[in-house]
Write a protein that holds these residues in place. Structure first.
Motif, PDB file in Angstrom:
ATOM      1  N   PRO A 192       0.831  -1.206   0.000  1.00 39.73           N
ATOM      2  CA  PRO A 192       0.000   0.000   0.000  1.00 39.73           C
ATOM      3  C   PRO A 192       0.867   1.258   0.000  1.00 39.73           C
ATOM      4  O   PRO A 192       1.951   1.281   0.572  1.00 39.73           O
ATOM      5  N   THR A 193       0.375   2.286  -0.669  1.00 39.65           N
ATOM      6  CA  THR A 193       1.146   3.532  -0.761  1.00 39.65           C
ATOM      7  C   THR A 193       1.089   4.331   0.528  1.00 39.65           C
ATOM      8  O   THR A 193       1.932   5.163   0.793  1.00 39.65           O
ATOM      9  N   ASN A 194       0.087   4.059   1.361  1.00 45.32           N
ATOM     10  CA  ASN A 194      -0.091   4.806   2.602  1.00 45.32           C
ATOM     11  C   ASN A 194      -0.174   3.848   3.778  1.00 45.32           C
ATOM     12  O   ASN A 194      -1.073   3.009   3.839  1.00 45.32           O
ATOM     13  N   ASP A 195       0.764   3.948   4.706  1.00 48.87           N
ATOM     14  CA  ASP A 195       0.774   3.040   5.866  1.00 48.87           C
ATOM     15  C   ASP A 195      -0.320   3.379   6.881  1.00 48.87           C
ATOM     16  O   ASP A 195      -0.748   2.530   7.645  1.00 48.87           O
ATOM     17  N   ASP A 196      -0.753   4.627   6.897  1.00 50.74           N
ATOM     18  CA  ASP A 196      -1.744   5.087   7.864  1.00 50.74           C
ATOM     19  C   ASP A 196      -3.149   4.871   7.316  1.00 50.74           C
ATOM     20  O   ASP A 196      -3.843   5.797   6.931  1.00 50.74           O
ATOM     21  N   VAL A 197      -3.561   3.593   7.260  1.00 51.23           N
ATOM     22  CA  VAL A 197      -4.866   3.255   6.697  1.00 51.23           C
ATOM     23  C   VAL A 197      -5.693   2.471   7.710  1.00 51.23           C
ATOM     24  O   VAL A 197      -5.165   1.804   8.586  1.00 51.23           O
ATOM     25  N   TYR A 198      -7.007   2.550   7.535  1.00 52.59           N
ATOM     26  CA  TYR A 198      -7.914   1.824   8.422  1.00 52.59           C
ATOM     27  C   TYR A 198      -8.347   0.496   7.812  1.00 52.59           C
ATOM     28  O   TYR A 198      -8.906  -0.349   8.493  1.00 52.59           O
ATOM     29  N   ILE A 199      -8.105   0.339   6.526  1.00 50.02           N
ATOM     30  CA  ILE A 199      -8.464  -0.903   5.855  1.00 50.02           C
ATOM     31  C   ILE A 199      -7.188  -1.595   5.393  1.00 50.02           C
ATOM     32  O   ILE A 199      -6.355  -0.998   4.723  1.00 50.02           O
ATOM     33  N   HIS A 200      -7.026  -2.871   5.779  1.00 50.71           N
ATOM     34  CA  HIS A 200      -5.829  -3.616   5.418  1.00 50.71           C
ATOM     35  C   HIS A 200      -6.209  -4.871   4.627  1.00 50.71           C
ATOM     36  O   HIS A 200      -6.337  -5.959   5.181  1.00 50.71           O
ATOM     37  N   PRO A 201      -6.391  -4.716   3.307  1.00 51.44           N
ATOM     38  CA  PRO A 201      -6.747  -5.868   2.471  1.00 51.44           C
ATOM     39  C   PRO A 201      -5.500  -6.529   1.888  1.00 51.44           C
ATOM     40  O   PRO A 201      -4.606  -5.862   1.387  1.00 51.44           O
TER      41      PRO A 201
END
Length: 288
Positions: A192-201
């Motif tokens: 993922p391009t952004n580590d600060d995410v709420y969804i981890h698919p």
């Protein structure tokens, strides 16, 4: 007896007398044969439409899972969600498959995260069709199961795709692809391009190593196309069996009619074995 919230082979596939929950999408046998042949020859042609649809189903299911969790939480929780892709035990096929899946995800990102285009509207149309089936057929059917009545389940669904558009975008932005096989070093094919995410698919691509001792977080979509009739292999690869509290209606298995029939045969054989063991216990007899 299995707990009421456990979903096993019989729940998904039924047996010779029952069709089960039918949480599967049929994969065309001819498309599978052509695809495997291309992979064996090192080709990197377009993915079959059934694969692309399974990926879109995974994105939609993950988005709805996250939407549900957000609806009933004061602070937004992180959504763990995964997809399993198992086509072959051959590592060379896994590599080729990773290339194809990565290109498809990058293409989806470019289209969906851009401004309004014809291609984006086509993808939104497929999402809308999948959501309509979810609302009219799948969720009501699962919700009606007697054994699920006492469970605290969230059956809520968005009224339309626009309501979860931000979740779909966030899912696309944060998808990770992992190849899991016998190679010594495992690397993520797409991070993922952004580590600060709420969804981890995560999309897991692999072979036999996916069969034992590995927990796939929040598994909801499985693309299972292993051409085998061996009971042990099929049952061990059935990683979709287990506890799916709160999102069983969002789970899907994309596979061929032949594989579905093989699982039904296995379910009948397992039921017969269980009945024989029960009878043996009732009569206080030994296996001998």
């Amino acid at each position: 007896e299995a707990p009421t919230n456990y979903f096993g082979p019989k729940d998904f596939f039924g047996n010779e007398f029952d069709t089960g929950l039918e949480l599967y999408d049929y994969f065309e046998e001819s498309a599978l044969t052509k695809w495997v042949s291309e992979l064996e020859n090192g080709a990197t042609t377009d993915l079959p439409e059934d694969v692309k649809r399974a990926i879109l189903q995974f994105i939609l299911s993950t988005s709805i899972k996250s939407w549900r969790l957000t609806q009933r939480s004061i602070s937004r929780p992180k959504t763990e969600s995964s997809m399993l892709i198992h086509l072959s035990h051959k590592i060379i096929n896994h590599r080729q498959l990773c290339v194809q899946i990565r290109e498809e995800i990058l293409n989806l990102k470019e289209i969906y995260l851009s401004r309004d285009t014809k291609e984006k509207r086509n993808i939104q149309k497929i999402f809308a069709e999948l959501l309509l089936r979810q609302s009219n057929e799948v969720t009501p059917e699962i919700k009606s199961l007697d054994r699920l009545t006492p469970l605290s389940m969230d059956w809520s669904l968005p009224e339309n795709i626009n309501e979860i558009d931000s979740y779909i975008k966030e899912t696309l932005e944060s998808i990770e692809i992992l190849m899991i096989n016998g190679e010594a070093k495992q690397e993520s094919v797409l991070l993922p391009t952004n580590d600060d995410v709420y969804i981890h698919p995560i999309i897991f691509i692999g072979g036999n190593k996916l069969s034992r001792g590995l927990t796939l977080p929040g598994l909801c979509v499985s693309l299972f196309l292993r051409q085998t009739s061996i009971y042990d292999t099929l049952l061990q690869m059935g990683r979709w069996f287990g506890y799916r509290d709160g999102y069983i209606d969002l789970c899907r298995i994309s596979t061929t009619p032949t594989i579905i029939e093989r699982f039904r045969t296995i379910c009948s054989a397992c039921e017969d074995l269980n009945e024989q063991i029960d009878e043996m216990n009732e009569k206080s007899r030994t296996p001998e």
